[in-house]
Structures are given as C-alpha cells and as structure tokens.
Design a protein around this motif. Structure first.
Motif, PDB file in Angstrom:
ATOM      1  N   PHE A 296      46.301  54.008  41.665  1.00  0.00           N
ATOM      2  CA  PHE A 296      46.111  53.029  40.608  1.00  0.00           C
ATOM      3  C   PHE A 296      44.861  52.190  40.883  1.00  0.00           C
ATOM      4  CE2 PHE A 296      50.632  53.973  40.345  1.00  0.00           C
ATOM      5  CZ  PHE A 296      50.858  54.023  38.981  1.00  0.00           C
ATOM      6  N   ASN A 297      43.904  52.738  41.599  1.00  0.00           N
ATOM      7  CA  ASN A 297      42.683  52.005  41.914  1.00  0.00           C
ATOM      8  C   ASN A 297      41.985  51.569  40.632  1.00  0.00           C
ATOM      9  OD1 ASN A 297      43.221  54.389  43.798  1.00  0.00           O
ATOM     10  ND2 ASN A 297      42.053  53.039  45.122  1.00  0.00           N
ATOM     11  N   ASP A 298      41.597  50.300  40.585  1.00  0.00           N
ATOM     12  CA  ASP A 298      40.835  49.747  39.459  1.00  0.00           C
ATOM     13  C   ASP A 298      41.573  49.838  38.134  1.00  0.00           C
ATOM     14  OD1 ASP A 298      38.499  49.161  41.076  1.00  0.00           O
ATOM     15  OD2 ASP A 298      38.157  51.318  41.124  1.00  0.00           O
ATOM     16  N   GLY A 318      41.569  47.169  44.067  1.00  0.00           N
ATOM     17  CA  GLY A 318      40.683  46.814  42.970  1.00  0.00           C
ATOM     18  C   GLY A 318      41.362  46.692  41.628  1.00  0.00           C
ATOM     19  N   ALA A 319      42.685  46.816  41.580  1.00  0.00           N
ATOM     20  CA  ALA A 319      43.402  46.765  40.307  1.00  0.00           C
ATOM     21  C   ALA A 319      43.478  45.339  39.778  1.00  0.00           C
ATOM     22  CB  ALA A 319      44.811  47.337  40.462  1.00  0.00           C
ATOM     23  N   HIS A 341      43.802  41.928  41.887  1.00  0.00           N
ATOM     24  CA  HIS A 341      43.945  40.620  41.244  1.00  0.00           C
ATOM     25  C   HIS A 341      45.287  40.629  40.530  1.00  0.00           C
ATOM     26  CE1 HIS A 341      41.935  37.230  38.674  1.00  0.00           C
ATOM     27  NE2 HIS A 341      43.131  36.899  39.112  1.00  0.00           N
ATOM     28  N   LEU A 342      46.233  39.893  41.089  1.00  0.00           N
ATOM     29  CA  LEU A 342      47.586  39.854  40.555  1.00  0.00           C
ATOM     30  C   LEU A 342      47.825  38.507  39.891  1.00  0.00           C
ATOM     31  CD1 LEU A 342      49.524  41.382  43.585  1.00  0.00           C
ATOM     32  CD2 LEU A 342      48.838  42.552  41.516  1.00  0.00           C
ATOM     33  N   GLY A 517      42.129  37.926  34.369  1.00  0.00           N
ATOM     34  CA  GLY A 517      41.183  38.638  35.222  1.00  0.00           C
ATOM     35  C   GLY A 517      39.734  38.450  34.829  1.00  0.00           C
ATOM     36  N   HIS A 518      39.270  37.208  34.742  1.00  0.00           N
ATOM     37  CA  HIS A 518      37.854  36.981  34.468  1.00  0.00           C
ATOM     38  C   HIS A 518      37.001  37.629  35.558  1.00  0.00           C
ATOM     39  CE1 HIS A 518      38.354  33.798  31.360  1.00  0.00           C
ATOM     40  NE2 HIS A 518      39.539  33.738  31.925  1.00  0.00           N
ATOM     41  N   ALA A 519      35.853  38.094  35.158  1.00  0.00           N
ATOM     42  CA  ALA A 519      34.938  38.674  36.145  1.00  0.00           C
ATOM     43  C   ALA A 519      34.472  37.583  37.101  1.00  0.00           C
ATOM     44  CB  ALA A 519      33.743  39.306  35.436  1.00  0.00           C
TER      45      ALA A 519
END
Length: 712
Positions: A296-298, A318-319, A341-342, A517-519
């Motif tokens: 589930f990467n990214d 990276g998810a 990022h959870l 999940g803002h950059a």
C-alpha cells in the motif's frame, strides 16, 4: 463509415471471377476521434492502404450489406427474416472448412457488426486455428453466451454492448479492450484471459468464475465484482472504478497500481500478493481478508476499515490515510508504516511481529490493546499525543518523537502497557512526556541529552517494574531524593493539552473544509497545525480530557513505591530498594490520614490515627528500619531528656550536673540497678528502670537497622 465494393477472387479452372461483397467499411480514425484512444484495428494487416477495414462477407439477397451490417442501413432498406446469430454461426462453420488461412481469418472478422441480440448460448465454437472470433467495434444490444464453449479468443475490443451480456461458459480469452459495456456477467465461467483494459464499463461480474488473468488497466467501471472468483493474476493499473467487490475471492497476484476506487469492498478475500501502490480509494472495507504480501505504498485512503485482516508483509510506507481502522488485524513478519500520514487511525487489538512507524505523522492514532513483538516509533510526529495505552511489546519498543511544528511537544501515553524492553528517548528539540502510569516496564531505558532531567518528564504512578534498572545513567534518582512520582506542577496540564490537540486539529480541518494530507512542501499543513494550536489555546476546556492525568492519592503512591521497591530488589539494587521502602511507608502514613478524615465513627477515626502515629514514630526513631543514625539520635535524645528529668525532680541530688547525665546513661544501657540504687528517691529509681527498659529496645533497634543497612 462508407460504402464501397471490394473484389474477392476465386480461381476456378484458372478463370478469375469477381463476387460482390458487403459494401460496409469501417474507419478506425472516426472511433479514435470520439474516444481519444487508439483503435484496436491499428496495425491490422487486413486494413486497406487508406486505413479502412472492408467487410469480406457476402451480402444478403436483395441488399448490398451482409447480415452483420444490415442494421447500419435505414429500416426501410433492411430485409426481413434474417437471424443474425444463425448467420454468424454458419459463417464460422464455413471458416473452419476453409483451407486458405487468410480467407479463414477474414471470414471470422465481424468488425463494426451491429446486432440487436447476439445469441451464442449452448454452442461450441471450435477451430484448428488461433484466429479470434473478431467482433471489434461491433454494436450489440444484448449478448448471451450462456453455457457456450469458445476454444479461441473472443475479441470485443472497441465494441459497444448496451444491454445485458452473459458470458457464462468456457472461453480461452475474452478481449474487451476499449469496449463500452453496460452489464456484463462472466459468472460461473472458466477462461484464461479477460481483458478490459481502457474499457468503459457499467457492471462487470466474475461471480464463481475461474480466470487465469484479468486485465482492467486504464478501465473506467461503475462496478467490478469478483464474488467467490478464483483469479491467478488481476491487473487494475490506473483504472477508475466506482465500486469494486472482492467477496470470498481467491486471487494469487493482483496489481492495483495507481487505481482509483470510489468504494472497494474486500470481504473474506484471499490475496497471495496485492499491489496497491499509488492507489486512491475513497472508501474501502477489508473484512477477514488475507494477504501474503500487501503493498500500500503511497496509497491514499479517505476512509478504510481493515477488520480481522491478516497481512504477512504489509507495506504502507508513504501512504496517506484519512480515517482508517485496523481492528483486530494481524501483521505477520513486517508492517512498514514509515513516513505515513495517518489522520484518525485505530490499531485496536492488532497483533504485530515487527512494526515500523518511523518518520510517520500520527494525528490521532490509537493502539489500545495492540501487541507488538517489536515496534519503532523513532522520528514520529504524533501531532500532540501518541496513544500506546494498554499495549504489549514483547521484545523491544523504540520511541523518539520528532515534532518540528505545532504544538512542538509530544505526549506518549503508555498507561497500562507492558513493555519488555526498549528505549524511550527525548527529542533534540522540544519535550516528550512519557506517561507510564499502571504500566509494566522491563529492560527499558530513558534516554535524554545531558542537560535534561529526564525524570521530570516521566510519570511513574502505580508502575510495575520487571528487570527495570533504576541506575540508568540518564535517570538521577539521588538528585530527586528517589521520589520518582515528582513532576513539575504544570506537567499534567501540558499532557492533557497535547492529548487534546488532535481533536482540535480534526475540527479545524473540518471547519475549513480542508482536505486531509496537505503537501508538506507547500507549507499548507504547517499553517493548519498552527491554526489548530491557536484554537486549542483559545478554548482549552472544549477539548480537555479531565480523566487523563488525575492527581495521585496516598494509596496510589504507596503502591507506586511498593512496586518500585520490589523491582529494585529483583535486580539487587539495594540502595534504591531501601529508599523506595521508606517512601512507601511514608505514603502509607498519608493513607492513614486520608482514611481518618473519611472515617464514619470515632472508633474508626481513633484506629487510623493510632496507626498514623505509630507510623510516624517508626519513621522518627528508625527511618522505617533504614536509618541507624535515627536510632542513635533518638537514643541520645532519650538520655538527655531523662537526665533533665532527673535534675528537675531531684535538683539537690548531685552537686555536679554531669552526674545526672551519668545516671541517665547508666540506666539506659542496663536493666540492672545502677547508680539509681544509691539514690534514695523512689521516683528516680522508677524512672531509671523505665529508661533502662526503653534503652534495651533502642539498642535492639540499632542493631537491627545497622545490620539491615549493611545488608543493603
């Protein structure tokens, strides 16, 4: 599309004759302009020099079109009584009898055909060649292949199937590249290949089907269902699917790279290996799903539930997971959540072999009831609090928050947890508050920079110690008088504020309608965090958890030092054990005072007060058996008090006042009549014997405490 005449030449007795053929021709360029997709006819050697496909079939009587292209004519020009399905089967039979391979291939081409209904139910389409049943760019109202057997490829690429389609049979390959299809079922089917790459689908169902390879690359579908299907390999790279359902499916290899799912339902499915790298999924449910390997990467999940899921090798590096629950899931071998990022995340009652959350952002992550073999939380940003309450780490836990944005500090809750070993570190910048109230600590180390008093950042309360070494270089017990429960006055308030920050962050995002999940590089996420911190500061009571950090009571502190004493004794740290015993007894006295204050009767009050007084005397006289100097001091005080008493009661007994001291010392060290026997005053004789009796006890206490301290 245009009409034309093409010649097919038969040589009979060396005389060339020309037979008229269907005048229908198909222009792939027109289809490509509508779909912005290359036609599956491109590169076909049957195209003319100007890129047209021309029909090779014989026209029906009274028309210049074959049975398969009649529907392209106006209704008034169509002959009646033509059964297109029978005509197709008849042509296929003729093709099988052709000796010329080119002619056989051409006869099996029905490019651009138009059918109201195509019925191929209960038929066997077999041939000695590998040429496909070519229905590319066909227009079909409904398709029925129930119980059909097709031993070579059935090519529906570029076709449009508007009605219900049933392919319930055995097929070598069904190719639907670029196909537009409404409802297509391949239920209870067996086939090697099912290709839907770049297709535009309504519902495609593989219920109870057995398929070697499924290809949905770049497809756009409303619903794809694999209920109880058995698939060797499935590919969904860059597909967009509103609803995907994999109930009780058994899939060996599955590629979901960069797929977009509106809803993904995976109930009781089994995947040997599933690759979701780069996928975007609005809502997903993985219930009782099994993965030997899951990538589930990214991936980006808005909402996901993993319920009783078993993953042997889980990779989420990276998810970005907005709301996700892994309730009672099992992660065997490795679970890589590094740099994830959870948002709101629950790992309640999960089981991990080795979990890596290093570098992750955990806004509201809860691990209550989780069991880890090993866990790494170094470099995490817990957005206020990392909740590891009531977890179990069987071997090693490593934690080092690294918070570089609001609220800058972090609170790590380990209340009620069992930590066999590990290292709980302080960050280089900021403060990490470790709450181990009610926890059981094994060979755990608390590490901090040299200038940091690490003990002031740890909450020990009712904490049990199993091989925990208090002599850790970064914990200076002596500097804190061994009072491990002492914390700065504002530490509890700070911990509560940090625990509440995640709620403020979630509410801030929701109120501002800000996407999860803002950059990080844009600075938008940092600004959101700052605004959440400001909101919390304005109204702290709105988010405050009042039961998080209760003030310790005397009974709890007594238990705290009892557990500390027992833990120190286990590792033969006698000095710490002695000091913890003294603190245990001191807080027991405080408990007696609290019980007396809450007594329901005078008798009960008197009983607790008596115990309180006895405890106090024991502290003064012996330091709870740990201070020989207290006994010496008490003895000296007793001798002095008795000497003064003798002087007051018999001031003329001795001319030299020093003799009163000698009388007191002589009485203190013996039970026999000493100097007092020469005194004719009965009261002095009586007090001398009392002092002798008291002296015997104090001497015995001195021997006991001295021996105890030496053994320590």
């Amino acid at each position: 599309m245009r009409g034309d005449t093409v010649a097919s030449r038969d040589r009979v007795n060396d005389v060339a004759t020309e037979q008229p053929t269907c005048t229908f021709a198909f222009d792939p360029g027109e289809w490509e302009a509508d779909r912005e997709l290359e036609s599956p006819l491109r590169g076909d050697d049957s195209l003319t020099d100007d890129g047209q496909w021309e029909c090779p079939h014989d026209p029906v009587s009274g028309s210049d079109h074959c049975p398969f292209h009649l529907l392209h004519l106006p209704p008034a020009e169509r002959p009646d009584g033509i059964d297109q399905s029978e005509a197709l089967l008849r042509v296929l039979k003729e093709a099988a009898e052709c000796d010329d391979r080119t002619e056989r291939r051409r006869k099996k081409q029905f490019v651009g055909a138009a059918f109201d209904t195509l019925r191929l139910d209960s038929v066997v389409i077999d041939a000695d060649d590998n040429y496909p049943l070519d229905l590319r760019h066909a227009t079909i109202g409904s398709l029925d292949c129930t119980n059909a057997t097709v031993t070579h490829e059935m090519d529906l690429s570029g076709a449009t199937i508007s009605g219900e389609s049933r392919l319930h049979g055995t097929f070598e390959s069904v190719r639907c590249f670029g196909t537009t299809v409404g409802d297509l079922t391949l239920d209870v089917s067996r086939l090697d290949d099912a290709v839907f790459a770049s297709a535009d689908c309504g519902t495609v169902s593989f219920e109870d089907a057995t398929v070697e390879r499924v290809d949905f690359r770049d497809a756009d579908a409303e619903c794809v269902a694999f209920d109880r299907a058995s698939i060797r390999r499935a590919t969904f790279d860059e597909a967009t699917i509103d609803t995907a359902r994999f109930s009780f499916a058994d899939i060996r290899l599955c590629d979901f790279d960069d797929v977009t799912f509106g809803v993904g339902n995976f109930y009781f499915a089994s995947f040997e290996e599933a690759d979701f790298r780069g996928a975007t999924i609005d809502r997903a449910v993985f219930k009782d799903t099994t993965f030997d390997g899951a990538y589930f990467n990214d991936v980006s999940f808005a909402l996901a539930n993993f319920i009783h899921t078993s993953i042997s090798r889980a990779h989420f590096s990276g998810a970005s997971l907005g709301e996700v629950s892994f309730y009672e899931s099992t992660f065997e071998f490795e679970a890589d959540f590094s740099d994830t990022h959870l948002g709101w995340a629950s790992f309640q009652d999960c089981t991990f072999d080795a979990a890596d959350f290093s570098g992750a952002v955990l806004e509201q992550a809860v691990f209550r009831g989780a069991t880890f073999e090993e866990a790494d939380f170094r470099g995490v940003d817990p957005a206020g609090a990392l909740n590891l309450k009531e977890t179990t780490v069987e071997r090693r836990l490593r934690v080092r928050p690294d918070v570089t944005r609001a609220p800058n500090d972090s609170y790590v809750c380990l209340q009620g947890s069992t930590i066999a070993g590990g290292c709980l570190e302080q960050p280089t910048d900021g403060t990490a508050i470790y709450d181990v109230a009610g926890a059981t600590l094994g060979t755990v180390e608390f590490a901090a920079p040299d200038e940091v008093d690490v003990l002031s950042r740890i909450r020990f309360y009712r904490t049990r110690f199993d091989a925990f070494d208090y002599r850790d270089d970064d914990i200076d017990l002596a500097a804190n008088q061994f009072e491990i429960h002492r914390n700065p006055d504002d530490l509890g308030e700070r911990a509560s504020s940090l625990a509440s920050y995640g709620l403020a962050l979630t509410e801030t995002r929701r109120d501002e309608e800000s996407e999860f999940g803002h950059a990080f590089e844009s600075g938008g996420y940092e600004e959101l965090r700052d605004r959440a911190a400001e909101r919390l500061a304005r109204d702290p009571d709105r988010y405050h958890d009042g039961g998080l950090w209760d003030e310790p009571d005397a009974e709890g502190l007594e238990s705290t030092y009892l557990y500390a004493k027992n833990g120190a004794s286990k590792i033969n740290d006698n000095q710490s054990a002695a000091e913890f015993f003294r603190l245990e007894m001191s807080h027991r006295r405080g408990r007696y005072a609290e019980l007396a204050a809450d007594a329901n009767s005078r008798i009960e009050w008197a009983s607790y007060r008596r115990r309180w007084a006895s405890n106090l005397v024991l502290d003064w006289v012996t330091g709870y058996g740990e201070r020989p100097s207290n006994v010496v001091g008490t003895s000296m005080l007793a001798v002095a008090l008795f000497a003064a008493l003798y002087y007051v009661l018999a001031p003329g007994l001795y001319e030299n006042p020093l003799n009163y001291g000698i009388l007191s010392i002589g009485s203190f060290v013996t039970l026999l009549l000493g100097q007092a026997s020469k005194v004719s005053i009965p009261l002095i004789n009586f007090l001398s014997q009392v002092e002798a009796f008291l002296g015997a006890f104090l001497i015995a206490l001195f021997v006991f405490t001295l021996t105890r301290s030496i053994n320590r």
